[in-house]
Write a protein that holds these residues in place. Structure first.
Motif, short mmCIF file in Angstrom:
data_model
loop_
_atom_site.label_atom_id
_atom_site.label_comp_id
_atom_site.label_asym_id
_atom_site.label_seq_id
_atom_site.Cartn_x
_atom_site.Cartn_y
_atom_site.Cartn_z
N GLN A 1 -41.86 29.00 -13.20
CA GLN A 1 -41.67 27.71 -14.01
C GLN A 1 -40.87 26.76 -12.85
O GLN A 1 -41.42 25.80 -12.69
CB GLN A 1 -41.01 27.81 -15.32
N ALA A 2 -39.90 27.01 -12.48
CA ALA A 2 -39.14 26.55 -11.54
C ALA A 2 -39.56 26.20 -10.24
O ALA A 2 -39.61 25.33 -9.45
CB ALA A 2 -37.64 27.15 -11.34
N ALA B 1 -42.28 23.53 -10.64
CA ALA B 1 -41.56 22.11 -10.59
C ALA B 1 -41.16 21.84 -9.03
O ALA B 1 -41.37 20.57 -8.72
CB ALA B 1 -40.17 22.23 -11.19
N ALA C 1 -42.44 18.37 -6.93
CA ALA C 1 -41.27 17.53 -6.28
C ALA C 1 -41.48 17.51 -4.66
O ALA C 1 -41.53 16.65 -4.07
CB ALA C 1 -39.94 18.22 -6.39
N CYS D 1 -37.76 11.50 -4.95
CA CYS D 1 -37.48 12.39 -5.86
C CYS D 1 -36.38 13.40 -5.67
O CYS D 1 -36.11 13.83 -4.76
CB CYS D 1 -38.75 13.65 -5.64
N ASP E 1 -35.26 17.19 -19.55
CA ASP E 1 -36.60 17.71 -19.49
C ASP E 1 -36.70 18.14 -17.96
O ASP E 1 -35.75 17.66 -17.22
CB ASP E 1 -37.73 16.99 -19.70
N MET E 2 -37.69 18.84 -17.55
CA MET E 2 -37.92 19.14 -16.48
C MET E 2 -38.06 18.13 -15.40
O MET E 2 -37.87 18.19 -14.11
CB MET E 2 -39.05 20.23 -16.20
N PHE E 3 -38.73 17.10 -15.91
CA PHE E 3 -38.89 15.92 -15.11
C PHE E 3 -38.57 14.42 -15.71
O PHE E 3 -38.79 14.66 -16.88
CB PHE E 3 -40.50 15.63 -14.69
N CYS F 1 -36.28 15.78 -10.63
CA CYS F 1 -36.63 17.28 -11.04
C CYS F 1 -35.55 18.06 -11.41
O CYS F 1 -34.66 18.31 -10.57
CB CYS F 1 -37.57 17.73 -9.86
N PRO G 1 -35.45 21.82 -12.03
CA PRO G 1 -36.24 22.93 -12.16
C PRO G 1 -35.56 23.96 -13.13
O PRO G 1 -36.32 24.90 -13.50
CB PRO G 1 -36.22 23.41 -10.80
#
Length: 405
Positions: free
Chosen positions: A30-31, A34, A38, A154, A171-173, A185, A187
């Motif tokens: 998941q990281a 992300a 980015a 970013c 949140d992630m973003f 971002c 992550p």
């Protein structure tokens, strides 16, 4: 209750270990997803790296993806001149390990690494005298300047929900409040601190040497302590010694940070100013732009002195365009200037480029500072934080009312 006998005994510890590995694998993927978004979808992804545990994980992930060596992600570090000596030494170590060179930013007008020059310009005890000004000079302004210098579109950072307080629902973003929308971002936002150290142990990731001396998180040496204070919990050779829950419980990662510090309103300090709302805002325009504003623009120290020594009453704001408080008063000060047209000249002067001058001549130790200039050349500081048209007019009446009438 009767449990049937079985030749195969359920191994609970093995199941827990396997479950944790499954979780960590998911978090890694998941990281990395992300970070790919980015670094592949933005031209100038920047990672402000504080060299704490989560940041070491992100550095390793970026290296695995090849983004450090190919330059798709730039690494930036803010040196506050109050870090532990081990911190900048550790930066040098991981630069060599991963094959990148960080961009280091520090207090404006001071060469990188020159603590003597910092003390001379800002004072060795600035953090004791005014913690908000210290945060601005040593953390927020260099941070913002770094983002702007690197043309950041970013920003990657290691904040997590597990850290609690202001970070509990990130949140992630995210979109940060900059003109056009600077992407943010996060992550590791769904990671716990235990996940972070599990990853470090799994991949033998270089980590800050102070973890081995009892520090779960590392900031300025002046206000960071081990947890617990006796240093009995440590992370040594990729293993915990002592009761690791002292570090790993929810919200405990930053328990040893900002010790003894408080905000001006008396509340406990939990944010250095870099990650609070709006801190990542870089300015995309000046305030009170010449030709578009009723506020008259002063651009040089000579012009500022000419106003001060001109024998006429005037009002002058000393500001910084990146300062959120300067930004917030822009409309009110503009309205004030319009109301005072024909009665008193209203000026603006950008002071973050001329700090020594504005400190010596215009009462400025923080931004914004509003002064009324008297006919005899004195600058009288407006001390209230109520920055409204009526409040400014009342202060003018109080100080130079007869000269303006």
């Amino acid at each position: 209750a009767y449990i049937a006998e079985s030749k195969e005994i359920f191994d609970q510890e093995a199941y827990i270990a396997e479950s944790k590995e499954m979780r960590l694998k998911h978090l890694e993927e998941q990281a990395m997803f992300a970070l790919k978004i980015a670094c592949e979808n933005y031209d100038n992804a920047v990672f402000p790296n504080a060299l704490i545990a989560g940041d070491c994980v992100i550095t390793h992930l970026l290296s695995r993806l090849g983004y450090l060596k190919d330059g798709k992600c730039k690494v930036m570090v803010v040196d506050t001149f109050h870090l532990f000596p081990e911190t900048m030494e550790f930066l040098d170590e991981i630069e060599k390990e991963y094959g990148f060179k960080a961009e280091v930013f520090c207090a404006e007008g001071v060469p990188v690494g020159d603590k003597v020059a910092f003390d001379k310009k800002y004072g060795a005890d600035l953090w004791k005298v005014d913690i908000d000004e210290y945060d601005r000079v040593c953390k927020v302004e260099p941070f913002q300047r770094g983002l702007k210098t690197l043309n950041t579109d970013c920003m990657i950072n290691g904040r997590t929900r597990w850290q609690g307080a202001e970070r509990a629902w990130i949140d992630m973003f995210e979109n940060a409040p900059i003109g056009g929308g600077l992407a943010k971002c996060n992550p590791l936002c769904y990671w716990t601190l235990e996940d972070t150290f599990d990853y470090i142990a799994k991949y033998k990731v270089p980590a800050h040497p102070l973890h081995a001396k009892g520090y779960p998180s590392i900031g300025d040496a002046k206000d960071t302590i081990p947890i617990p204070e006796d240093g009995s919990v440590r992370f040594v050779n990729f293993k915990f010694e002592g009761d690791k829950t002292e570090w790993l419980d929810y919200g405990n990662e930053r328990k040893g940070r900002f010790v003894g510090l408080a905000n001006k309103d008396g509340s406990t300090k939990t944010e250095c100013g870099i990650h609070v709302t709006g801190a990542e805002k870089t300015w995309d325009r000046d305030l009170w732009e010449a030709g578009k504003s009723a506020v008259k623009k002063i651009t040089t120290t000579e012009e500022a002195l000419a106003v001060k020594e001109g024998g006429k009453p005037a009002v002058m704001v000393v500001y910084a365009p990146w300062c959120q408080f300067s930004q917030k008063m822009e409309d009110e000060y503009e309205a004030f200037a319009k109301e005072m047209e024909g009665k008193i000249d209203v000026y603006s002067f950008r002071g973050d480029d001329q700090r020594e001058f504005v400190m010596e001549n215009l009462n400025t130790s923080s931004f914004p500072t509003v002064d009324v200039i008297t006919p005899d050349g004195k600058a009288i500081k407006y001390d209230s934080e109520v920055r409204t048209v009526d409040a400014f007019k009342a202060f003018v009446d109080e100080t130079v009312g007869e000269a303006v009438a």
